[in-house]
Design an enzyme around this catalytic site. Structure first.
Site, PDB file in Angstrom:
ATOM      1  N   CYS A   1      13.619  23.776   5.306  1.00 47.47           N
ATOM      2  CA  CYS A   1      13.141  24.639   4.232  1.00 47.47           C
ATOM      3  C   CYS A   1      12.036  23.716   3.309  1.00 47.47           C
ATOM      4  CB  CYS A   1      13.752  25.378   3.412  1.00 47.47           C
ATOM      5  SG  CYS A   1      15.227  26.529   4.779  1.00 47.47           S
ATOM      6  N   MET A   2      11.381  24.432   2.596  1.00 50.01           N
ATOM      7  CA  MET A   2      10.421  23.378   1.487  1.00 50.01           C
ATOM      8  C   MET A   2      11.493  22.813   0.659  1.00 50.01           C
ATOM      9  SD  MET A   2       7.576  24.709  -1.123  1.00 50.01           S
ATOM     10  CE  MET A   2       6.292  25.135   0.143  1.00 50.01           C
ATOM     11  N   ASP A   3      12.575  23.336   0.161  1.00 50.16           N
ATOM     12  CA  ASP A   3      13.222  22.747  -0.977  1.00 50.16           C
ATOM     13  C   ASP A   3      14.851  22.388  -0.587  1.00 50.16           C
ATOM     14  OD1 ASP A   3      11.086  23.453  -2.887  1.00 50.16           O
ATOM     15  OD2 ASP A   3      11.718  25.539  -2.610  1.00 50.16           O
TER      16      ASP A   3
ATOM     17  N   TYR B   1      15.669  29.601   8.157  1.00 51.92           N
ATOM     18  CA  TYR B   1      14.681  30.709   8.784  1.00 51.92           C
ATOM     19  C   TYR B   1      15.043  30.547  10.169  1.00 51.92           C
ATOM     20  CZ  TYR B   1      12.425  30.538   4.010  1.00 51.92           C
ATOM     21  OH  TYR B   1      12.195  30.420   2.964  1.00 51.92           O
TER      22      TYR B   1
ATOM     23  N   LYS C   1       0.842  -1.099  -0.023  1.00 49.64           N
ATOM     24  CA  LYS C   1       0.185   0.119  -0.149  1.00 49.64           C
ATOM     25  C   LYS C   1       1.036   1.310  -0.221  1.00 49.64           C
ATOM     26  CE  LYS C   1      -0.287   0.034   5.196  1.00 49.64           C
ATOM     27  NZ  LYS C   1      -1.345   0.064   6.136  1.00 49.64           N
TER      28      LYS C   1
ATOM     29  N   ARG D   1     -10.577   0.686  14.998  1.00 50.70           N
ATOM     30  CA  ARG D   1     -10.475   1.005  13.690  1.00 50.70           C
ATOM     31  C   ARG D   1     -11.513   0.405  12.996  1.00 50.70           C
ATOM     32  NH1 ARG D   1      -4.419   1.437  11.122  1.00 50.70           N
ATOM     33  NH2 ARG D   1      -4.993  -0.645  10.293  1.00 50.70           N
TER      34      ARG D   1
ATOM     35  N   ARG E   1       0.816 -10.681   7.159  1.00 49.38           N
ATOM     36  CA  ARG E   1       0.621  -9.565   6.288  1.00 49.38           C
ATOM     37  C   ARG E   1       2.104  -8.420   6.631  1.00 49.38           C
ATOM     38  NH1 ARG E   1      -4.445  -9.102   8.686  1.00 49.38           N
ATOM     39  NH2 ARG E   1      -4.044  -7.244   9.415  1.00 49.38           N
TER      40      ARG E   1
ATOM     41  N   HIS F   1      -6.406  -6.739  12.947  1.00 47.14           N
ATOM     42  CA  HIS F   1      -5.430  -6.121  12.935  1.00 47.14           C
ATOM     43  C   HIS F   1      -5.070  -5.714  14.553  1.00 47.14           C
ATOM     44  CE1 HIS F   1      -2.243  -3.929  10.777  1.00 47.14           C
ATOM     45  NE2 HIS F   1      -2.329  -2.817  11.595  1.00 47.14           N
TER      46      HIS F   1
END
Length: 411
Positions: free
Chosen positions: A339-341, A272, A39, A138, A226, A170
Site C-alpha cells: 500500500c502507499m503507507d 487490497y 548522484k 545514450r 567511476r 560509458h
C-alpha cells in the site's frame, strides 16, 4: 518524558562502510584514481555525508550527474577534490560550475560554446571532458561529429576559454563482462582518445569504467574509474558475486517498527484485492512503509509474487548459522498488496512480536542465499528490478540516520 526520537521507519547509513568500500575499490583498481559517483542523493544514502565518507576512503574525484548536484557536492566537500558533472540542458549554470571548480562533460557540440560563455563570465577557463558515444546509445558525441567538435574545442582552448582535460564514455553491458560489445566499446573509446590526442589536447584522465567494469575488467580502468553502486556496498554483478566477494558491504539498513500486531482467523484476506489470505489462525503485523516511501509495489506478495523479504525477531547477527537452527530471527515475506503507507506480514500463529518491535527489510548482508538475511538485491529480485533502484527510490519520509566516523572530521 523521553527525548529519544521514536521513528516508524528509518534508513541507517554506515559511513564507515562507504569509506571501506572505496578503499576496496582503490585496491581493485590500483593503477587508477577513483571517482565516487554520488548522484541521486548518493543513491539515496545522502549526498554530503556519503561524499565525505568516500573521500575518507581515498576517492580523489566525486561525480554527480546534474549541475545542482555537482554544486551541492562542491559546497559539501570544499575545495580540493575534483568534481565532475555530465548531464544538463541548454541554459545550465555553467558560470557557477566553472566558478566553483566543477569539471563539465560535453556530450553535444552546442555545449562547447555555452560552457565557454560560462567560463568567460566566471573569469577562468572551464575544465572539459569530452563524452563520446561508443555504443551505449545514450549521452555522447557521435564519432562522425568528433572532428568538428575537436576543431571548435581547439579554438576555444587557444582563446583560453576552456581546456579539454578528459575523455569519457560509458558501457552498455559492463555487468556482462564477456559480452562482445564490451571489447567493441573499448576499441571505439581508444579510437576517440587517439583522435583527441592528435588534435593536441593534453588529456589528464581517460575514464569509462563504472562499478561493474571496475570490479570485473582491469583493461577498462585507464586513469580513472567511476564506481557508483559499489561505493554503497552493493554488487553491480549479482549473478557473478555477492558484495563480500568483492570486499564490499552494504552501507544502508532499512528498518521499521511494527505499527499493529493482531490475531486474525483462517481465511482472512490481507490488503487490497485479497491477494493473500491466511491459511490458518495467525498473527498479522503491519509495517509503516509503503510505495509512498519507495517500497516497490511490484514487491507485493501472495498470489502477486514472492513478496519482499523482511527479517523479524532480531537483526542480521541473530540469523541462524546454516544447519544449526539456533537463530532467533526469521525471514518472512510481504503478505498481499503493498500500500502507499504500509505493508503486512504474516507473523505466524505462535508469534510473540508486539507493536513497536523492530523489523529489518534489508541491510548489511550478502543476501538470503549466502547469509540468511535480506539485502537490497533480494528486494530487487522480489520486485523484478535492480538493487540500484531499491536504495535510490527510498523516499524523503524515511529519515537517514548516520553511524560511523568516516568523513566526519571534514564536516
Amino acid at each position: 518524558m523521553s527525548t529519544t526520537p521514536v521513528y516508524p521507519a528509518r534508513a541507517v547509513v554506515d559511513l564507515d562502510a562507504i569509506r571501506d568500500n572505496v578503499r576496496a575499490l582503490r585496491a581493485t583498481a590500483a593503477t587508477a584514481q577513483v571517482m565516487a559517483v554520488v548522484k541521486a542523493d548518493a543513491y539515496g544514502h545522502g549526498l554530503a555525508p556519503a561524499a565525505r565518507a568516500a573521500l575518507a576512503g581515498g576517492a580523489t574525484w566525486l561525480g554527480a550527474a546534474q549541475s545542482a548536484e555537482a554544486l551541492a557536492v562542491r559546497a559539501a566537500v570544499g575545495p580540493g577534490p575534483r568534481v565532475l558533472t555530465w548531464l544538463y540542458a541548454p541554459g545550465a549554470p555553467f558560470a557557477d560550475l566553472v566558478r566553483y571548480d566543477v569539471d563539465v562533460a560535453v556530450a553535444g557540440a552546442w555545449a562547447l560554446d555555452e560552457v565557454a560563455d560560462g567560463a568567460r563570465a566566471a573569469g577562468r577557463p572551464a575544465r572539459v571532458h569530452l563524452k563520446v558515444e561508443t555504443g551505449l546509445g545514450r549521452n555522447g558525441l557521435m564519432p562522425d561529429d568528433l572532428p568538428a567538435v575537436l576543431d571548435r574545442a581547439a579554438a576555444l582552448q587557444a582563446e583560453g576559454a576552456l581546456a579539454v582535460v578528459g575523455v569519457m564514455s560509458h558501457f552498455a553491458l559492463a555487468d556482462e563482462p564477456d559480452d562482445p560489445s564490451v571489447k567493441m566499446q573499448i576499441h571505439a573509446f581508444e579510437d576517440a582518445i587517439r583522435a583527441v590526442e592528435a588534435a593536441g589536447m593534453a588529456i589528464e584522465v581517460r575514464h569509462i569504467a563504472n562499478s561493474a567494469a571496475t570490479l570485473t575488467n582491469p583493461a577498462a580502468h585507464y586513469d580513472l574509474v567511476r564506481p557508483g553502486i559499489a561505493v554503497f556496498g552493493l554488487s553491480p554483478v549479482p549473478q557473478l558475486g555477492a558484495p563480500g566477494d568483492y570486499g564490499l558491504r552494504p552501507a544502508m539498513t532499512l528498518e521499521a517498527r511494527l505499527a499493529t500486531v493482531k490475531r486474525v482467523p483462517a481465511g482472512h484476506g490481507v490488503s487490497y484485492g485479497h491477494f493473500y489470505t491466511t491459511s490458518q489462525d495467525t498473527v498479522l503485523g503491519v509495517i509503516p512503509l509503503g510505495y509512498g516511501d519507495g517500497i516497490p509495489r511490484h514487491a507485493s506478495g501472495g498470489s502477486l509474487g514472492p513478496g519482499g523479504p523482511v527479517l523479524v525477531g532480531g537483526g542480521v547477527d541473530d540469523v541462524a548459522a546454516p544447519g544449526t537452527g539456533r537463530g532467533t530471527a526469521r525471514v518472512l515475506r510481504i503478505a498481499g498488496r503493498v500500500c502507499m503507507d504500509q505493508v503486512m506480514i504474516d507473523l505466524g500463529p505462535y508469534a510473540s512480536e508486539q507493536a513497536g518491535d523492530v523489523v529489518t527489510l534489508f541491510g548489511a548482508s550478502d543476501g538470503l542465499a549466502r547469509a540468511g538475511a535480506p539485502n537490497a538485491q533480494d528486494w530487487a529480485l522480489a520486485a523484478g528490478t535492480i538493487s540500484y533502484e531499491i536504495v535510490t527510490r527510498l523516499g524523503a519520509r524515511v529519515p537517514r540516520v548516520y553511524v560511523g566516523t568516516a568523513g566526519k572530521e571534514t564536516v
